[in-house]
Design a protein around this motif. Structure first.
Motif, short mmCIF file in Angstrom:
data_model
loop_
_atom_site.label_atom_id
_atom_site.label_comp_id
_atom_site.label_asym_id
_atom_site.label_seq_id
_atom_site.Cartn_x
_atom_site.Cartn_y
_atom_site.Cartn_z
N LEU A 145 0.83 -1.21 0.00
CA LEU A 145 0.00 0.00 0.00
C LEU A 145 0.86 1.26 0.00
CD1 LEU A 145 -2.71 1.48 0.27
CD2 LEU A 145 -2.53 1.18 2.75
N ASN A 146 1.84 1.33 0.89
CA ASN A 146 2.64 2.55 1.00
C ASN A 146 3.46 2.80 -0.26
OD1 ASN A 146 1.57 2.80 3.52
ND2 ASN A 146 3.45 2.40 4.64
N ALA A 147 4.00 1.72 -0.85
CA ALA A 147 4.78 1.89 -2.09
C ALA A 147 3.88 2.31 -3.23
CB ALA A 147 5.50 0.59 -2.42
N ALA A 148 2.69 1.73 -3.30
CA ALA A 148 1.75 2.10 -4.38
C ALA A 148 1.31 3.55 -4.23
CB ALA A 148 0.55 1.17 -4.37
N ASN A 149 1.04 3.97 -2.99
CA ASN A 149 0.70 5.38 -2.77
C ASN A 149 1.85 6.29 -3.19
OD1 ASN A 149 -0.73 7.76 -1.44
ND2 ASN A 149 1.16 7.65 -0.24
N ALA A 150 3.08 5.92 -2.82
CA ALA A 150 4.24 6.73 -3.19
C ALA A 150 4.39 6.80 -4.71
CB ALA A 150 5.50 6.16 -2.55
N ALA A 151 4.13 5.68 -5.39
CA ALA A 151 4.20 5.68 -6.86
C ALA A 151 3.14 6.60 -7.45
CB ALA A 151 4.04 4.27 -7.40
N ALA A 199 5.87 18.74 -1.70
CA ALA A 199 4.57 18.19 -2.08
C ALA A 199 4.61 16.66 -2.12
CB ALA A 199 4.13 18.75 -3.43
N PHE A 200 5.68 16.10 -2.71
CA PHE A 200 5.80 14.65 -2.79
C PHE A 200 5.93 14.06 -1.38
CE2 PHE A 200 8.54 10.88 -2.81
CZ PHE A 200 7.82 10.04 -3.65
N THR A 201 6.75 14.68 -0.54
CA THR A 201 6.96 14.19 0.81
C THR A 201 5.65 14.16 1.60
OG1 THR A 201 9.25 14.96 0.84
CG2 THR A 201 8.21 14.59 2.97
N ALA A 202 4.88 15.24 1.49
CA ALA A 202 3.59 15.30 2.19
C ALA A 202 2.64 14.24 1.65
CB ALA A 202 2.99 16.69 2.04
N CYS A 203 2.64 14.04 0.35
CA CYS A 203 1.76 13.05 -0.29
C CYS A 203 2.07 11.65 0.23
CB CYS A 203 1.94 13.12 -1.80
SG CYS A 203 0.85 12.03 -2.76
N VAL A 204 3.36 11.33 0.35
CA VAL A 204 3.78 10.01 0.85
C VAL A 204 3.41 9.87 2.33
CG1 VAL A 204 5.76 8.53 1.37
CG2 VAL A 204 5.62 9.72 -0.84
N ASN A 205 3.77 10.85 3.13
CA ASN A 205 3.52 10.76 4.57
C ASN A 205 2.04 10.75 4.92
OD1 ASN A 205 6.20 10.59 5.44
ND2 ASN A 205 6.47 12.81 5.43
N ASP A 206 1.23 11.47 4.14
CA ASP A 206 -0.20 11.57 4.43
C ASP A 206 -1.01 10.42 3.83
OD1 ASP A 206 0.42 13.93 5.68
OD2 ASP A 206 -0.31 15.24 4.06
N GLY A 207 -0.39 9.59 2.99
CA GLY A 207 -1.15 8.53 2.34
C GLY A 207 -2.26 9.09 1.46
N THR A 208 -1.94 10.14 0.73
CA THR A 208 -2.95 10.87 -0.05
C THR A 208 -3.76 9.97 -0.97
OG1 THR A 208 -1.64 12.90 0.03
CG2 THR A 208 -3.27 12.71 -1.75
#
Length: 272
Positions: A145-151, A199-208
């Motif tokens: 899940l976390n890797a897919a969100n980061a992608a 923006a990318f860092t927040a997106c990863v940390n927040d599980g956007t």
């Protein structure tokens, strides 16, 4: 072709087939366990069995229908669950269902990535990536899940392909849920120039995009496919446990499918 090269290619195909067979066997064992558990649940608490099955069948957890689903920028297809790579008007489409923790997916990527890039960059193929959470479901954890969100966050930044490749180049052992650690995913982003922004860092940390990923996983559960990677060329499955697909044969399949059709108009892909 030398005998050494033939032996090497044969070994690579055998390794791919063996890894895919292991993945499919693992999925069958999991489904068998689910069915057995369902029988026990029917005897014990018949009223809740449908909830139990629904909760487990999709692998990494179903999306919450009441929660907002934030699709990444540029996502397409039904419910915007597809991340496209390559020319939108390419004459052929390669559909790739993948899980970033899946070792069979990693074996596929290591064998086929250069060929897929060449087909994308020449306008012959548009790849459509669809993200799955099978390993989280099978082994527990949140790395898929976390890797897919980061992608998906990388897709927002226009750097999905480069980051996708970095994740597979650095995939941990299947039992090591290293991608559950978001700091690991952010460190890997340093390998893609221009990706690791605020923006990318927040997106990863927040599980956007977590709920979007879960919705993609739900779609896989409803698709009739049961293992990753599942690879389709123009809607037809071309890769499986008994597949003899090679980079050369994939290229020939695309060539045959595209005969007489113009190549798509390619835009630049950010370099990794």
């Amino acid at each position: 072709m030398s005998e050494k090269n033939r032996d090497g290619k044969h070994s690579a195909r055998e390794a791919l087939r063996e890894q895919r067979a292991k993945e499919e066997a693992r999925h069958r064992r999991r489904r068998t366990a689910i069915v057995a558990g369902g029988v026990v649940a029917v005897l014990a608490v018949a009223a809740v069995i449908s909830v139990v099955v629904a909760d487990h069948d999709s692998g990494g957890g179903s999306s919450d229908s009441s929660a907002p689903v934030a699709a990444p920028k540029g996502a397409v297809g039904k419910d915007n669950l597809v991340i496209p790579v390559g020319a939108a008007d390419a004459p052929s489409t390669l559909t790739v269902w993948e899980d970033f923790r899946c070792p069979a997916c990693d074996a596929f990527e290591k064998a086929f990535t250069p060929t897929i890039h060449q087909l994308e960059d020449s306008g012959q193929v548009r790849s459509e990536y669809r993200l799955v959470l099978l390993i989280d479901g099978n082994l527990g954890g949140t790395g898929s899940l976390n890797a897919a969100n980061a992608a998906a966050c990388a897709q927002d930044a226009g750097r999905f392909r480069a980051y996708h490749d970095v994740l597979y180049d650095n995939q941990p052992e299947e039992q090591d849920d290293k991608f559950a650690d978001k700091s690991t995913l952010l460190t890997l982003a340093d390998k893609v120039p221009g990706l690791k922004t605020a923006a990318f860092t927040a997106c990863v940390n927040d599980g956007t995009h977590d709920n979007w990923v879960k919705k993609s996983n739900d779609a896989f559960g409803a698709s009739g496919f049961n293992s990753t990677p599942t690879i389709l060329l123009n809607g037809k499955s071309v890769y499986g446990a008994n597949s003899n697909l090679t980079p050369a044969s994939l290229t020939q399949m695309v060539k045959d499918a595209n005969k007489g059709k113009p190549a798509g108009k390619v835009t630049a892909t950010p370099a990794s």
